[in-house]
Scaffold this motif. Structure first.
Motif, short mmCIF file in Angstrom:
data_model
loop_
_atom_site.label_atom_id
_atom_site.label_comp_id
_atom_site.label_asym_id
_atom_site.label_seq_id
_atom_site.Cartn_x
_atom_site.Cartn_y
_atom_site.Cartn_z
N SER A 81 0.83 -1.20 0.00
CA SER A 81 0.00 0.00 0.00
C SER A 81 0.87 1.25 0.00
O SER A 81 1.84 1.35 0.75
N SER B 65 -0.34 2.97 3.78
CA SER B 65 -0.09 2.30 5.05
C SER B 65 1.22 1.52 5.07
O SER B 65 1.66 1.07 6.13
N LEU C 13 -3.68 -7.14 3.91
CA LEU C 13 -4.97 -6.44 3.98
C LEU C 13 -6.10 -7.34 3.48
O LEU C 13 -7.19 -7.36 4.06
N GLY D 44 -9.41 -8.92 5.60
CA GLY D 44 -10.79 -8.54 5.29
C GLY D 44 -11.59 -9.57 4.53
O GLY D 44 -12.83 -9.61 4.66
N LEU E 59 -13.56 -6.29 2.91
CA LEU E 59 -12.82 -5.66 1.81
C LEU E 59 -13.49 -4.38 1.31
O LEU E 59 -12.86 -3.60 0.61
N GLN F 207 -14.60 -1.52 2.77
CA GLN F 207 -14.01 -0.26 3.21
C GLN F 207 -12.64 -0.05 2.59
O GLN F 207 -12.29 1.06 2.18
N ARG F 208 -11.85 -1.11 2.53
CA ARG F 208 -10.52 -1.01 1.92
C ARG F 208 -10.63 -0.59 0.46
O ARG F 208 -9.82 0.20 -0.03
N THR F 209 -11.62 -1.12 -0.22
CA THR F 209 -11.77 -0.81 -1.64
C THR F 209 -12.11 0.65 -1.85
O THR F 209 -11.51 1.33 -2.70
N GLU G 38 -11.63 3.19 0.20
CA GLU G 38 -10.50 4.02 0.60
C GLU G 38 -9.40 4.00 -0.47
O GLU G 38 -8.81 5.05 -0.80
N ALA G 39 -9.13 2.83 -1.03
CA ALA G 39 -8.06 2.72 -2.03
C ALA G 39 -8.39 3.52 -3.28
O ALA G 39 -7.51 4.17 -3.87
N VAL H 145 -3.45 -1.36 -3.79
CA VAL H 145 -4.61 -1.88 -3.08
C VAL H 145 -5.83 -1.91 -4.00
O VAL H 145 -6.56 -2.92 -4.04
#
Length: 338
Positions: free
Chosen positions: A101, A104, A111, A115, A283, A285-287, A289-290, A298
């Motif tokens: 990432s 991070s 990650l 998730g 996944l 939220q990660r998606t 945000e990325a 990410v």
């Protein structure tokens, strides 16, 4: 005495000529999966590079010196030509290295490992809930509306299920959150804190699939009710539970379970917005945000993982359908070839 009542009821299912699946059937589906995955790799690389803006400027800040930005760009290989970047990307993906990432500094694989189980848990539970609720509902609606009966029931069923399919999952999530979490305070509003925290996101995800599967189950049940073997079973005056559970249900499940399996792939990707509504640690939220941060590694990995999951689920559904109903699977394959 009628000949119909003297005839023994020997089997609940209609007779079918047995047909075996050939190795070519499996090879064809494996080849299709491999080609689809290759296209997905290309698409995941291309889509993320079409997002406007400079990820390094967003990461380092608009006031960062140009020399620092250029040095970081060279370190990450973002100043290479796109074909070179793509070649490096494919090489790393094939080696199982999804990168690190930008923000991070965590390995992307870590990650995903954190998730993915939570996302799969929501999707699988929502599929199971949808199947368990929809199949009895669809069978009940078919029995009540068979041969033109129950016009009001048919109108209500088609209207409600049609509306349920049309509403996006995240709107269900927002409504459930406002009523049961913030209003009545019966369930946790966010996070994964225990069994109760699954109720709202799973419900939000399962409403539309329940309506879709129920409509399919009704159509299949109506078709089966008009078959000779069901007329014979009805003539025997069997108990209702045996008539529907033993003789009717097994012959309506193939198409219904196939649709459920296909919907599982859609629920995996459709959970992105629902996870954000409920702050679910998957996944989703990660998606988001990325993509908003233009975190290339990410975002690319999330697109790749979501797409691969859908393709693999669809592949497994095709194989299971082929094993359960070889005749239908081979007929579909022959039709596609033609």
């Amino acid at each position: 005495m009628s000949t119909l009542t003297e005839t023994p009821l020997t089997a609940p299912a209609r007779p079918r000529r047995a047909r075996r699946l050939t190795p070519l059937f499996f090879a064809r589906h494996l080849l299709r999966l491999a080609v689809s995955l290759a296209v997905l790799v290309v698409a995941s690389f291309a889509m993320i590079h079409l997002i406007p803006g400079d990820p390094l400027r967003q990461m380092l800040g608009p006031t960062a010196p140009k020399q620092l930005v250029d040095a970081r760009r060279a370190e990450l290989g973002l100043d290479d030509p796109l074909p070179t970047q793509f070649a490096h990307y494919v090489q790393h993906v094939c080696a199982g290295d999804l990168g690190t990432s930008f923000f991070s500094a965590q390995p992307v694989s870590d990650l995903i490992t954190q998730g993915l189980p939570n996302t799969l848990a929501l999707a699988v539970l929502a599929t199971l809930v949808a199947l368990l609720a929809a199949i009895p509902l669809g069978v009940w609606a078919a029995v009540r509306t068979h041969k033109g009966r129950g016009r009001a029931t048919e109108a209500a069923f088609t209207t409600l299920t049609g509306a349920a399919v049309a509403i996006p999952e995240y709107l269900y999530g927002l409504a459930l959150l406002l009523v049961f979490a913030l209003g009545l305070r019966l369930l946790p509003p966010a996070g994964m804190t225990g069994p109760a925290s699954y109720v709202l996101p799973v419900t939000a995800l399962s409403i539309a699939p329940t309506a879709m599967i129920a409509r399919m189950a009704r159509v299949e049940t109506l078709r089966e009710l008009d078959t000779d073997y069901m007329r014979l079973a009805q003539a025997k005056r069997l108990p209702a539970w045996r008539l529907y559970a033993v003789h009717l249900l097994p012959n309506t499940l193939t198409a219904t379970l196939t649709l459920g399996g296909l919907l599982l792939g859609g629920l995996i990707t459709g959970s992105v917005l629902v996870e954000n509504v409920f702050a679910w640690p998957g996944l989703g939220q990660r998606t988001v945000e990325a993509i908003t941060q233009k975190d290339y590694p990410v975002a690319q990995a999330m697109i790749l993982v979501y797409g691969a999951l859908v393709l693999v689920v669809n592949f497994l559904v095709d194989i299971v359908l082929g094993l359960l109903d070889p005749k239908s699977a081979l007929s579909a394959a022959t039709h596609q070839e033609g």
